[in-house]
Enzyme design. Structure first.
Site, PDB file in Angstrom:
ATOM      1  CB  CYS A 109      -0.806   0.232   1.302  1.00 17.98           C
ATOM      2  SG  CYS A 109      -2.008   1.270   1.196  1.00 17.98           S
ATOM      3  CG  LEU A 110       4.350   3.756  -2.054  1.00 18.97           C
ATOM      4  CD1 LEU A 110       4.674   4.370  -0.792  1.00 18.97           C
ATOM      5  CD2 LEU A 110       5.537   3.217  -2.603  1.00 18.97           C
TER       6      LEU A 110
END
Lengths: 181, 441
Positions: A109-110
């Site tokens: 999750c970036l």
């Protein structure tokens, strides 16, 4: 105005066009070659290209030198699509890691890998983003909710869990393989 | 029959065989033009779906005689409401083949040749054959590919003048629900797809963490099943087949479970289909309008009878009818079509080593590079010649430095792709090798 009608009659009788004209390199190739030649990796990161002719698929290894994950070694795979840089590269974490923003299947999750991707960003930006995830895991945007809860409520326990996971051990119901440098 | 024939083309003849105040100033009316349209003009329709069916029908009725159609897709039951060249019995057959057969049987003056394959499967020589291309696509990637292909076919003379006979115009139609657009692209002259890439709306993506831990919308639940649950559970030992109702049902059930867990309403089968297949609702009348506008442009491109659409028209019939035409502008630094001067590098012979080429690039008055990375396309495959800044590639490509161009398979006319910090983007240099076959003696 191009007069197709008269033009193409002429083309038909005339010479066949040179077919020696090589294809132009694709936008993705132009861009990835540029990106890679200008990589300025932090000393904690190395890249590996299984096939040096294939610049669109490669591996990244991050060995954080500070923070909770110091001493660990984490592998990522990068897949750069033909639509790069209009679409972000596909990045997966190949090491099972106890991390609030990386799930056990390697999804990361970036923000810049999804909703905040912009074509001006480069492979370098992504690598720095990933490195930052190890320095500042963010419990606000969890992908691994258990890890995020622990980080939020008990930083010491979180750090211990990270160490345990990196040495190879079970946390909750998950076995983490050893990933020390 | 003859009388019938005359009557059928009468209206076209009024346009093509006489002049009018609306004609293009260069238009020369005559009987040869209709003949050209019917017999010699060869065009390609890309896509045989919603727009494609309309396009083929319009083109055939308009008198075009030699039409090729390319589509990789097969017919799905849900296509039949608007893709009127297909019938129930055709489900699972090739769209291109069924559409071609239908037109060929129905309109004897038109020969449609089907190509059931990806656009990427066809070579330059295939695309070079056409006088122009009409696109009815639903994907930005495919549009960009066709656009890039047609631009790569352009050739320029030594004074950088475009050779007009290499120009293959592209007429691009697109629809989404009640909205549509038509544009005419003259490669090398008017703006291309990549010049105006920001006109395409970005794909809707949700932050992964929202999907994973704080879903609020039914879409979040469906995306969760698609992105996380499917790869994890891999229920049918395969990737998601968006046309397989069993797959969609599985996703629907799992999405529903997840939505219940978070108290989210609104997950239903149709929504699941929509999210998973990225379905854009199709409206038959929009397709009809856009296809008609495209074929009008096709007619003008083929006959030069009227000035072309300049160069972008939008259409919206969601609330009343709205159209607007404007002139999109070329992007001066468009990565695909900017009129870059071709760059050349003169080399004495193919016995020169790669390291010498790099040295020349660094010392050359025009280039003065610092640390160039070089790749090249050989036999359709990209090869990295040297890349100094990536240690693992540097190590593997270092032996190339000592090799001669001949040993590397590089000949006169090859295009080197060069990236260097002295230039904001990578570009290609064409090698001009004086003595190309030194080993012939």
């Amino acid at each position: 105005m191009i007069k197709l009608y008269s033009l193409k009659q002429h083309k038909k009788d005339g010479e066949t066009p040179k077919s020696g004209n090589q294809r132009k390199a694709s936008a993705a190739h132009l861009r990835i070659t540029k990106d890679l030649n200008e990589l300025t990796l932090p000393k904690t990161c190395t890249t590996e290209f299984p096939d040096p002719d294939d610049l669109l698929n490669f591996k990244l290894t991050i060995c954080p030198d500070e923070g909770s994950y110091k001493g660990g070694k984490f592998n990522f795979s990068f897949k750069v699509g033909v639509n790069y840089p209009h679409e972000p590269p596909k990045v997966k974490c190949e090491t099972t890691v106890y991390h609030p923003n990386i799930d056990l299947d390697g999804n990361v999750c970036l923000n810049i890998l999804r909703e905040d991707w912009k074509p001006v960003l480069t492979i370098n930006s992504v690598i720095y983003g990933l490195q930052y995830l190890f320095l500042e895991p963010n419990p606000e945007d969890p992908l691994n909710k258990e890890a995020a809860d622990v980080l939020q409520n008990n930083k010491r326990l979180f750090d211990m869990n990270v160490q345990k996971a990196m040495r190879g051990g079970v946390i909750g119901n998950t076995y983490f393989e050893k990933c020390l440098k | 029959m003859c009388d019938n024939d005359h009557r059928r083309w009468n209206h076209l003849k009024k346009i093509l065989e006489r002049s009018s105040p609306f004609c293009h100033p260069d238009f020369e009316p005559g009987t040869g033009i209709l003949e050209f349209l019917q017999n010699s003009c060869k065009l390609l329709v890309v896509g045989a779906g919603g727009l494609g069916c309309e396009l083929l029908k319009d083109l055939a009725m308009m008198g075009f005689g030699d039409v090729h159609v390319i589509d990789m897709d097969t017919i799905d039951l849900s296509n039949l409401n608007r893709q009127f060249l297909f019938r129930r019995k055709d489900v699972n057959s090739s769209k291109a083949e069924v559409a071609a057969k239908f037109i060929n049987e129905r309109v004897p003056t038109c020969r449609v040749t089907p190509h059931h394959c990806k656009i990427q499967d066809k070579s330059e020589d295939f695309y070079r054959n056409f006088h122009f291309v009409v696109c009815g696509l639903d994907s930005v990637v495919a549009r960009r590919w066709i656009n890039g292909m047609l631009i790569s076919l352009l050739s320029y003379d030594d004074n950088q003048q475009l050779d007009n006979s290499t120009v293959i115009p592209l007429i691009d139609g697109g629809t989404e629900g009640f909205k549509g657009n038509v544009r005419v692209i003259i490669p090398g002259i008017t703006p291309c797809i990549d010049c105006t890439l920001d006109l395409f709306p970005p794909q809707v993506t949700y932050p992964l963490c929202t999907i994973a831990s704080t879903p609020r919308l039914p879409e979040h639940c469906i995306e969760y099943v698609k992105l996380i649950q499917w790869p994890k559970e891999n229920p049918f030992d395969s990737n998601i087949d968006t046309d397989d109702p069993v797959h969609i049902s599985w996703i629907y059930e799992k999405s529903l479970e997840r939505a219940d867990e978070f108290g989210i309403n609104g997950v239903n089968y149709r929504l699941v289909q929509g999210v998973i297949k990225n379905i854009i609702p199709a409206v038959a009348s929009t397709n009809a309008v856009i296809a008609a506008a495209c074929v009008t442009e096709a007619f003008k491109v083929a006959t030069s009878c009227c000035p072309l659409l300049n160069n972008y028209a939008v259409f919206n019939n969601a609330d009343g009818i709205y159209t607007y035409t404007y002139e999109a502008e070329r992007k001066s630094d468009c990565i695909t079509c900017s009129p870059r001067k071709a760059k050349y590098l003169d080399i004495d012979d193919t016995n020169m080593r790669l390291e010498k080429i790099i040295e020349i690039l660094c010392e050359h008055q025009q280039y003065q590079m610092k640390n160039p990375a070089l790749t090249i396309e050989l036999d359709g495959k990209r090869k990295t010649l040297y890349m100094p800044n990536v240690p693992s590639i540097e190590l593997k490509t270092r032996p190339n430095l000592k090799m001669t161009l001949e040993q590397l398979g590089i000949a006169d006319g090859c295009k080197l792709l060069v990236a260097d910090i002295t230039n904001p983007r990578a570009f290609e240099i064409i090698l001009k090798i004086k003595n190309n076959c030194v080993s012939m003696e």
